[in-house]
Scaffold this motif. Structure first.
Motif, PDB file in Angstrom:
ATOM      1  N   ALA A   1      -8.701  10.284  23.729  1.00 37.11           N
ATOM      2  CA  ALA A   1      -9.620  10.425  22.596  1.00 37.11           C
ATOM      3  C   ALA A   1     -10.366   9.105  22.425  1.00 37.11           C
ATOM      4  CB  ALA A   1      -8.833  10.781  21.338  1.00 37.11           C
TER       5      ALA A   1
ATOM      6  N   ARG B   1     -17.198   6.904  19.728  1.00 36.99           N
ATOM      7  CA  ARG B   1     -18.332   5.985  19.948  1.00 36.99           C
ATOM      8  C   ARG B   1     -18.608   5.700  21.426  1.00 36.99           C
ATOM      9  NH1 ARG B   1     -18.787   3.779  14.653  1.00 36.99           N
ATOM     10  NH2 ARG B   1     -16.794   3.249  13.704  1.00 36.99           N
TER      11      ARG B   1
ATOM     12  N   GLY C   1      -5.751   6.382  20.359  1.00 33.73           N
ATOM     13  CA  GLY C   1      -5.738   4.927  20.267  1.00 33.73           C
ATOM     14  C   GLY C   1      -5.284   4.412  18.912  1.00 33.73           C
TER      15      GLY C   1
ATOM     16  N   GLU D   1      -5.532   2.026  15.285  1.00 30.87           N
ATOM     17  CA  GLU D   1      -6.504   2.017  14.187  1.00 30.87           C
ATOM     18  C   GLU D   1      -7.739   1.197  14.550  1.00 30.87           C
ATOM     19  OE1 GLU D   1      -6.594   3.969  11.789  1.00 30.87           O
ATOM     20  OE2 GLU D   1      -4.590   4.795  12.046  1.00 30.87           O
TER      21      GLU D   1
ATOM     22  N   LEU E   1     -14.003  13.840  19.615  1.00 31.91           N
ATOM     23  CA  LEU E   1     -13.470  14.804  18.636  1.00 31.91           C
ATOM     24  C   LEU E   1     -14.449  15.053  17.486  1.00 31.91           C
ATOM     25  CD1 LEU E   1      -9.794  13.468  18.495  1.00 31.91           C
ATOM     26  CD2 LEU E   1     -10.534  15.674  19.427  1.00 31.91           C
TER      27      LEU E   1
ATOM     28  N   ARG F   1     -17.279  12.284  13.247  1.00 30.09           N
ATOM     29  CA  ARG F   1     -16.629  11.372  12.286  1.00 30.09           C
ATOM     30  C   ARG F   1     -15.539  10.548  12.978  1.00 30.09           C
ATOM     31  NH1 ARG F   1     -18.257  15.887  10.104  1.00 30.09           N
ATOM     32  NH2 ARG F   1     -16.525  16.994  11.051  1.00 30.09           N
TER      33      ARG F   1
ATOM     34  N   LEU G   1     -12.034   9.502  12.923  1.00 29.56           N
ATOM     35  CA  LEU G   1     -10.804  10.028  12.309  1.00 29.56           C
ATOM     36  C   LEU G   1      -9.716   8.965  12.331  1.00 29.56           C
ATOM     37  CD1 LEU G   1     -10.810  13.416  14.260  1.00 29.56           C
ATOM     38  CD2 LEU G   1     -11.834  12.962  12.024  1.00 29.56           C
TER      39      LEU G   1
HETATM   40  N1  SAM Z   1     -11.622   1.314  14.807  1.00 29.44           N
HETATM   41  C1  SAM Z   1     -12.276   2.363  15.478  1.00 29.44           C
HETATM   42  C2  SAM Z   1     -13.736   2.407  15.132  1.00 29.44           C
HETATM   43  O1  SAM Z   1     -14.044   2.202  13.982  1.00 29.44           O
HETATM   44  O2  SAM Z   1     -14.534   2.660  16.027  1.00 29.44           O
HETATM   45  C3  SAM Z   1     -11.638   3.705  15.082  1.00 29.44           C
HETATM   46  C4  SAM Z   1     -10.319   3.980  15.695  1.00 29.44           C
HETATM   47  S1  SAM Z   1      -9.658   5.528  15.148  1.00 29.44           S
HETATM   48  C5  SAM Z   1      -9.184   5.123  13.530  1.00 29.44           C
HETATM   49  C6  SAM Z   1      -8.113   5.659  15.974  1.00 29.44           C
HETATM   50  C7  SAM Z   1      -8.124   6.513  17.221  1.00 29.44           C
HETATM   51  O3  SAM Z   1      -8.380   7.860  16.875  1.00 29.44           O
HETATM   52  C8  SAM Z   1      -9.169   6.175  18.258  1.00 29.44           C
HETATM   53  O4  SAM Z   1      -8.759   5.128  19.107  1.00 29.44           O
HETATM   54  C9  SAM Z   1      -9.326   7.479  19.005  1.00 29.44           C
HETATM   55  O5  SAM Z   1      -8.316   7.630  19.988  1.00 29.44           O
HETATM   56  C10 SAM Z   1      -9.128   8.509  17.912  1.00 29.44           C
HETATM   57  N2  SAM Z   1     -10.384   8.992  17.320  1.00 29.44           N
HETATM   58  C11 SAM Z   1     -10.783   8.891  16.026  1.00 29.44           C
HETATM   59  N3  SAM Z   1     -11.956   9.507  15.823  1.00 29.44           N
HETATM   60  C12 SAM Z   1     -12.324  10.031  17.023  1.00 29.44           C
HETATM   61  C13 SAM Z   1     -13.423  10.804  17.469  1.00 29.44           C
HETATM   62  N4  SAM Z   1     -14.406  11.146  16.658  1.00 29.44           N
HETATM   63  N5  SAM Z   1     -13.471  11.152  18.776  1.00 29.44           N
HETATM   64  C14 SAM Z   1     -12.489  10.791  19.631  1.00 29.44           C
HETATM   65  N6  SAM Z   1     -11.414  10.069  19.262  1.00 29.44           N
HETATM   66  C15 SAM Z   1     -11.321   9.696  17.982  1.00 29.44           C
END
Ligand code: SAM
Length: 254
Positions: A169, A172, A194, A196, A218, A221, A223
């Protein structure tokens, strides 16, 4: 009618066959006597991840032990879709929640992994395993996922079984939507979520070049890691495999 107590399902790590007598320890005794208020003669259901689901009669219920006698098989052991959930550990009760949901959503292994930006560096494997078993007992699964020890992403990727496709996952990155990437081929799979702070770009570049991993998106947004894990697991279960056989396979005991 199914007796109320048969809704009580216990995972046990012992072979199951009709007529067998099994002795359970203090924690099961506490759960059955004090929490569920069951009594001698009541029926419960047992599973061990190998032999299906069995009815069992409480034959003797003492403070520190329970003796149960296995009755008839309620359901045969189904073949389950094989999907691992790998995730960078997160803090506090959210990791318990994540493991519980992963078990409900059919993860066959739950593997915490240390990525470059992972902040949490310790995991209580035994506590998470207990959560996974409890969730499996409550959701009518006939297996309980194994929770593995924390390992570095490097180690995990270095020893990866190549026949198991890994969906990573990655927000960006303009990755392909997960719903389009999922291979409905019945092969074993895994999902990697991954930390946070997200993956280090070099980690994603390396994963993308392994030949066994796809970077997947995913949605628009960002998540939280626990939400992403649940979304990805649900998507994979819905699109990768036919529905689980055997849900209507309960034998009803009057
Ligand atoms: N700090 C990162 C940012 O702001 O770009 C966000 C990391 S997110 C909180 C934690 C993990 O959730 C990511 O590393 C990814 O694996 C997964 N994730 C969250 N949103 C996602 C999305 N829209 N598409 C794919 N993976 C996502």
């Amino acid at each position: 009618m199914v007796p109320r107590s048969l809704a009580t399902r216990l995972f046990v790590d012992t072979p199951l066959a009709s007529g067998m007598e099994i002795a359970l320890g203090e924690s099961h005794s506490h759960q059955l006597r004090n929490v569920l208020r069951l009594a001698e003669g009541d029926l419960i259901a047992l599973f061990n991840g190998r032999d299906g689901e069995w009815s069992a009669r409480l034959a003797a219920l003492a403070k520190r032990s329970v003796t149960i006698i296995i009755g008839e098989r309620l359901r045969p052991q189904p073949t389950e879709p094989d999907v691992w959930l790998l995730f960078a550990p997160i803090k506090g009760p959210r990791i318990d929640w994540l493991v519980e949901k992963a078990a409900e959503l059919g993860a066959t292994e739950i593997r915490p992994v240390l990525t470059r930006r992972t902040v949490v560096s310790r995991v209580n494997r035994e506590r998470l395993q207990a959560h996974a078993v409890e969730a499996a007992e409550q959701c009518e699964r006939l297996t309980a996922p194994a929770v593995r020890n924390l390992e570095s992403l490097e180690t995990v990727v270095g020893a990866w079984p190549k026949e198991r496709h890994l969906y990573v996952a990655a927000e960006r990155r303009g990755a392909v939507p997960m719903a389009e990437a999922i291979r409905a081929d019945g092969a074993p799979a895994a999902i990697l979520i991954g930390p946070e702070g997200g993956f280090d770009p070099a980690e994603l570049d390396h994963l993308a070049q392994t030949g066994f991993a796809s970077l997947v998106d995913l949605g628009p947004r960002i998540l939280r890691a626990d939400t992403a894990a649940v979304a990805a697991m649900a998507l994979w279960q819905a699109l990768a495999q036919p529905p689980l056989a055997g849900r209507s396979g309960h034998a009803h005991i009057a």
